[in-house]
Design a protein around this motif. Structure first.
Motif, PDB file in Angstrom:
ATOM      1  N   MET A 245     -23.593 -23.079  26.138  1.00 31.23           N
ATOM      2  CA  MET A 245     -22.263 -23.249  25.551  1.00 31.23           C
ATOM      3  C   MET A 245     -22.372 -23.749  24.120  1.00 31.23           C
ATOM      4  O   MET A 245     -23.290 -24.483  23.780  1.00 31.23           O
ATOM      5  CB  MET A 245     -21.438 -24.231  26.392  1.00 31.23           C
TER       6      MET A 245
ATOM      7  N   TYR B 250     -19.477 -30.326  22.906  1.00 33.08           N
ATOM      8  CA  TYR B 250     -18.668 -30.373  24.120  1.00 33.08           C
ATOM      9  C   TYR B 250     -19.014 -31.600  24.951  1.00 33.08           C
ATOM     10  O   TYR B 250     -20.139 -32.099  24.909  1.00 33.08           O
ATOM     11  CB  TYR B 250     -18.804 -29.090  24.961  1.00 33.08           C
TER      12      TYR B 250
ATOM     13  N   GLN C  64     -14.125 -29.356  14.511  1.00 33.21           N
ATOM     14  CA  GLN C  64     -13.978 -28.684  15.804  1.00 33.21           C
ATOM     15  C   GLN C  64     -13.916 -29.690  16.944  1.00 33.21           C
ATOM     16  O   GLN C  64     -14.828 -30.501  17.110  1.00 33.21           O
ATOM     17  CB  GLN C  64     -15.152 -27.727  16.042  1.00 33.21           C
TER      18      GLN C  64
ATOM     19  N   ALA D 187     -15.250 -29.011  23.314  1.00 31.77           N
ATOM     20  CA  ALA D 187     -14.794 -28.415  24.568  1.00 31.77           C
ATOM     21  C   ALA D 187     -15.094 -29.403  25.701  1.00 31.77           C
ATOM     22  O   ALA D 187     -15.729 -30.439  25.498  1.00 31.77           O
ATOM     23  CB  ALA D 187     -15.498 -27.090  24.799  1.00 31.77           C
TER      24      ALA D 187
ATOM     25  N   LEU E 114     -17.316 -24.103  31.825  1.00 31.16           N
ATOM     26  CA  LEU E 114     -16.413 -24.531  30.770  1.00 31.16           C
ATOM     27  C   LEU E 114     -15.000 -24.587  31.318  1.00 31.16           C
ATOM     28  O   LEU E 114     -14.530 -23.619  31.927  1.00 31.16           O
ATOM     29  CB  LEU E 114     -16.478 -23.537  29.606  1.00 31.16           C
TER      30      LEU E 114
ATOM     31  N   SER F  34     -11.509 -25.252  26.095  1.00 33.76           N
ATOM     32  CA  SER F  34     -11.994 -25.189  24.720  1.00 33.76           C
ATOM     33  C   SER F  34     -10.792 -25.260  23.785  1.00 33.76           C
ATOM     34  O   SER F  34      -9.650 -25.025  24.202  1.00 33.76           O
ATOM     35  CB  SER F  34     -12.797 -23.902  24.479  1.00 33.76           C
TER      36      SER F  34
ATOM     37  N   THR G 158      -9.160 -24.388  19.816  1.00 34.62           N
ATOM     38  CA  THR G 158      -9.264 -23.408  18.742  1.00 34.62           C
ATOM     39  C   THR G 158      -8.451 -23.843  17.524  1.00 34.62           C
ATOM     40  O   THR G 158      -7.759 -24.872  17.546  1.00 34.62           O
ATOM     41  CB  THR G 158      -8.725 -22.052  19.220  1.00 34.62           C
TER      42      THR G 158
END
Length: 363
Positions: free
Chosen positions: A1, A5, A334, A337, A349, A352, A354
């Motif tokens: 991934m 995260y 960012q 996630a 996952l 997430s 965006t």
């Protein structure tokens, strides 16, 4: 991934849940997850097998607890607003008011609902003034028995929350004794008492049986149902923040810049001036730095067996409590996630984020 995260490992979450279940069985106390610390509902199905429900600090947390976590839903806030009280009552089993004045303001509309009051005993275990519920001039709960006495018949329980990462059973025992001495005559008029969170009873070496005996004795002598509100204790050591090294440089120290940020993704490190945790080995010392423009965006200094380079993956440990609930879009970095490692070792996952989420958070 793709990093960054948060990775919640159920095999590391499970031991905490088993200790909570054992404490419940030995003491008769009920355990409510404190959503202010951890509200990642993708693992609530597992946690609900070991806990009795949730407790909150706001309308939105109340609604999340009711919708996502089976069991009891306790609604507490430092101050309820008139426009939200009806929805709070509709979404909760118990409502806890912070002051006698709030209780009086909403007495009529909450009549018939199970009601409680937060009580500030004036003692705590916090070493940080910022997080000390019993700090001077604290707004967190009523502190005077004389103020509570006239409205005691309008409620059926109290919530005491004065522990903060307290791993010392003797300190907990002594403070509970102080609470009984000062408020015992009022406690004995109640049906239930919440002793809040901040008791680190899932930590290594904590005398769980002693805590259970003390809670059971407190409940029996006062004829009340005891509640605990574990936050960190429920999820400690269960989660990592997975990051990647983007660049390195030397400026008196070896520096590695990763694709994450303490201000955006582990804000408490910045607030309390603490270092992140990593599994260390070797004699190569590196300062791990965030990618935001904040000069002090530093996770800490750690030892590695060899020099770091762009592309290396790192795991920041103990990244569950007060992280995902505080993550933000500072610098447009960012947002991590959220992934789960199942008990069989497989990873998936679950969420997430965006650019559209970033833009939607603004106007």
């Amino acid at each position: 991934m793709q990093t960054p995260y948060y990775l919640i490992d159920k095999s590391r979450l499970l031991p905490n849940m088993e200790k909570i279940a054992r404490l419940r069985a030995l003491s008769g106390a009920k355990a409510l997850l404190a959503l202010k610390c951890f509200a990642t509902w993708s693992v609530f199905d597992m946690m609900a097998e070991y806990m009795d429900g949730t407790t909150s600090s706001s309308l939105f947390e109340v609604k999340l607890g009711r919708e996502k976590f089976p069991g009891e839903t306790h609604a507490y806030s430092v101050a309820w607003a008139p426009h939200e009280i009806d929805e709070v009552l509709a979404s909760s089993d118990k409502i806890i008011f912070n002051t006698a004045q709030q209780l009086e303001r909403f007495e009529a509309v909450s009549r018939g609902h199970t009601r409680g009051l937060r009580v500030n005993p004036g003692v705590s275990t916090s070493s940080f003034d910022l997080a000390d519920p019993a700090r001077p001039f604290s707004r967190l709960g009523e502190h005077s028995p004389e103020v509570i006495e006239p409205i005691a018949d309008q409620i059926s329980g109290f919530m005491f929350h004065n522990n903060c990462e307290n791993a010392d059973f003797d300190r907990f025992d002594a403070m509970l004794g102080m609470i009984e001495q000062r408020f015992g005559h009022l406690i004995r008029r109640m049906d239930w008492i919440s002793l809040g969170g901040g008791i680190h009873f899932t930590g290594e070496g904590y005398p769980l049986e002693k805590l259970a005996e003390r809670l059971k004795r407190f409940a029996g002598e006062n004829e009340v149902q005891v509640y605990l509100e574990p936050g960190e204790a429920a999820i400690t050591r269960s989660t990592t923040l997975e990051v990647t090294v983007l660049d390195t440089l030397f400026n008196g120290k070896n520096l590695a810049i990763v694709d994450s940020s303490i201000e955006a993704h582990m804000l408490d490190l910045l607030i309390y001036r603490e270092s992140a945790k990593m599994q260390e080995s070797g004699d190569q010392k590196w300062m791990i730095c965030g990618k935001s423009c904040l000069a002090g965006d530093v996770f800490g200094e750690f030892r590695f067996p060899q020099a770091l380079k762009a592309g290396d993956r790192l795991s920041i440990q103990d990244a569950a409590g007060y992280t995902m609930v505080k993550k933000n879009w500072f610098n447009g970095v960012q947002m991590p996630a959220i992934a789960i490692r199942e008990l069989d070792g497989s990873e998936r996952l679950v969420r997430s984020f965006t650019y559209d989420d970033f833009a939607a958070a603004l106007s």
